[in-house]
Structures are given as structure tokens and as C-alpha cells.
Motif scaffolding. Structure first.
Motif, PDB file in Angstrom:
ATOM      1  N   THR A  12       0.504  -1.306   0.022  1.00 29.08           N
ATOM      2  CA  THR A  12       0.280  -0.527   0.295  1.00 29.08           C
ATOM      3  C   THR A  12       0.455   1.037   0.149  1.00 29.08           C
ATOM      4  N   GLU A  13       0.324   2.323   0.126  1.00 23.01           N
ATOM      5  CA  GLU A  13       1.326   3.655  -0.569  1.00 23.01           C
ATOM      6  C   GLU A  13       0.720   4.447   1.015  1.00 23.01           C
ATOM      7  N   THR A  14       0.887   3.509   2.278  1.00 27.11           N
ATOM      8  CA  THR A  14      -0.343   4.058   3.647  1.00 27.11           C
ATOM      9  C   THR A  14       0.728   5.873   3.749  1.00 27.11           C
ATOM     10  N   LYS A  15       2.101   5.751   3.552  1.00 29.84           N
ATOM     11  CA  LYS A  15       2.753   7.028   4.147  1.00 29.84           C
ATOM     12  C   LYS A  15       2.052   8.507   3.050  1.00 29.84           C
ATOM     13  N   SER A  19       0.062  10.904   5.465  1.00 31.57           N
ATOM     14  CA  SER A  19       0.239  12.637   4.908  1.00 31.57           C
ATOM     15  C   SER A  19      -0.996  12.648   4.357  1.00 31.57           C
ATOM     16  N   LYS A  20      -1.069  12.974   4.044  1.00 32.63           N
ATOM     17  CA  LYS A  20      -2.600  13.947   3.080  1.00 32.63           C
ATOM     18  C   LYS A  20      -3.958  13.729   3.973  1.00 32.63           C
ATOM     19  N   GLN A  21      -3.307  13.039   5.000  1.00 32.89           N
ATOM     20  CA  GLN A  21      -4.888  12.902   6.240  1.00 32.89           C
ATOM     21  C   GLN A  21      -4.495  13.897   6.867  1.00 32.89           C
ATOM     22  N   ILE A  22      -3.194  13.821   7.824  1.00 31.57           N
ATOM     23  CA  ILE A  22      -2.345  14.681   8.906  1.00 31.57           C
ATOM     24  C   ILE A  22      -2.795  16.499   7.519  1.00 31.57           C
ATOM     25  N   LYS A  23      -2.069  16.603   6.687  1.00 35.37           N
ATOM     26  CA  LYS A  23      -2.405  18.109   6.214  1.00 35.37           C
ATOM     27  C   LYS A  23      -3.747  17.820   6.235  1.00 35.37           C
ATOM     28  N   HIS A  38       7.859  16.036  13.211  1.00 34.50           N
ATOM     29  CA  HIS A  38       6.822  15.492  12.891  1.00 34.50           C
ATOM     30  C   HIS A  38       5.843  16.430  13.122  1.00 34.50           C
ATOM     31  N   GLN A  39       4.508  15.722  12.342  1.00 37.42           N
ATOM     32  CA  GLN A  39       4.027  16.111  11.636  1.00 37.42           C
ATOM     33  C   GLN A  39       2.839  16.379  13.388  1.00 37.42           C
ATOM     34  N   LEU A  40       2.594  15.515  13.961  1.00 33.51           N
ATOM     35  CA  LEU A  40       1.769  16.572  15.233  1.00 33.51           C
ATOM     36  C   LEU A  40       2.279  15.612  16.096  1.00 33.51           C
ATOM     37  N   SER A  41       1.860  16.402  17.316  1.00 27.88           N
ATOM     38  CA  SER A  41       2.256  15.884  18.659  1.00 27.88           C
ATOM     39  C   SER A  41       1.447  14.369  19.367  1.00 27.88           C
ATOM     40  N   ASP A  42       2.180  13.911  20.250  1.00 23.33           N
ATOM     41  CA  ASP A  42       1.819  12.405  20.561  1.00 23.33           C
ATOM     42  C   ASP A  42       0.015  12.461  20.868  1.00 23.33           C
TER      43      ASP A  42
END
Length: 176
Positions: A12-15, A19-23, A38-42
Motif C-alpha cells: 500500500t501507499e500508507t505514508k 501525510s495527506k490526511q494529517i494535512k 513530527h507533523q503532530l504531537s503524541d
């Protein structure tokens, strides 16, 4: 032949999907990058996985030809084992999402192992002939089966047999 396959960024193209969903999540909550790495804190990552986990793991893209190759191997009588580090602690219902994703895409398999903390031990336990993964550090822990590393670019370093796509993986396995 007993063929072991990692899921994330191997079939799959998981990363890319994460990344798309984090944006989208960062825009929704008006969040800046947490830090350089890191895009997001824990805390926000946990919230993100709760809200977006099902979308990520049910709708991610599959690498070209992965389904066809796995189906072909299955139909030829090879045993297909998925070994993944995916765990409920990372995303609630991940096992359910993963099995649903595989069913939805008609990807056959004989066994799936979740929460694999040591793929070296797990591949030995399953007595695999071949194991396919995208991470060099994971392959470094494995002794026994023939190892194939999925890479983005032929120029990427690897001490293992490299394949950029599932056509190349199929060709490599056909010679074993």
C-alpha cells in the motif's frame, strides 16, 4: 513456497495517505507542524488516528500490480502470510480495518500476523521462504528466508535484493 509480505508501504501507499490526511487534520484544527520531524504531537496524533484511522486504513491506495501478483501466487498454491506491525494501540479497530481492506480489494491470504514487534522472530516461526518489506532495518533482523526490499528508487542503497515495483518483485520470486 511460503511468502511473507509486509503491508504498509509494501503493498500500500500508507505514508502518502497518512501525510495527506494529517494535512487535512492540521487545517481542520488550525495546527502548525509540531516540530521539524513530527507533523503532530503524541496527543494530537492519538486524536488524529481516532478521527482519521478508518479513512486511512480502508481507503489507501494499493501499489500497482500488488493485487494481481498476490492473487497469482495464491492461485498457484503458494502460501501468503501478511506480517505487520499494525497494532490496536496505534489505531483502534486496526485489525478489523485491515481485514476489511483486504476483503474489499479481494487480496487473498492464508494468515495475517498483527503487532509484529520482531519480524525476524515471526518470519522464523512461520518458516517463510521469502519475505518482502520496505524497511532495511526490518530486513536486518531476519535470517532464513530470501529477502526482498521494496524501494522507491533503484539508486536507494540496500544490501538485499531490491525491487521498485510489484512487476520486479514477481520476476524475482519467479526465479526462486
Amino acid at each position: 513456497m511460503r511468502i511473507g509480505i509486509d503491508i504498509d508501504d509494501t503493498i500500500t501507499e500508507t505514508k502518502r495517505e497518512i501525510s495527506k490526511q494529517i494535512k487535512k487534520f492540521r487545517r481542520q484544527y488550525k495546527l502548525k507542524r509540531y516540530n521539524e520531524f513530527h507533523q503532530l504531537s503524541d496527543e494530537n496524533f492519538t486524536k488524529f488516528m481516532t478521527e482519521y484511522g478508518s479513512k486511512i486504513y480502508l481507503e489507501m491506495k494499493i501499489k500497482k500490480r500488488a493485487i494481481e501478483v498476490i492473487r497469482k501466487w495464491y492461485e498457484e498454491g503458494h502460501e501468503i502470510y501478511f506480517i505487520t506491525a499494525r497494532a490496536e494501540s496505534d489505531c483502534k479497530n486496526i485489525e478489523e480495518y485491515t481485514k476489511l481492506f483486504l476483503r474489499k480489494n479481494i487480496i487473498p491470504y492464508h494468515y495475517i500476523m498483527f503487532n509484529s514487534k520482531n519480524k525476524g522472530v515471526d518470519t522464523a516461526t512461520l518458516n517463510l521462504d521469502v519475505f518482502i518489506d520496505d524497511r532495511e532495518s526490518v530486513l536486518d533482523t531476519i535470517k532464513g528466508p530470501f529477502l526482498i526490499r521494496v524501494i522507491a528508487d533503484k539508486k536507494n542503497y540496500s544490501k538485499y535484493k531490491k525491487a521498485r515495483n510489484w512487476k520486479e518483485i514477481e520476476e524475482i520470486v519467479s526465479t526462486l
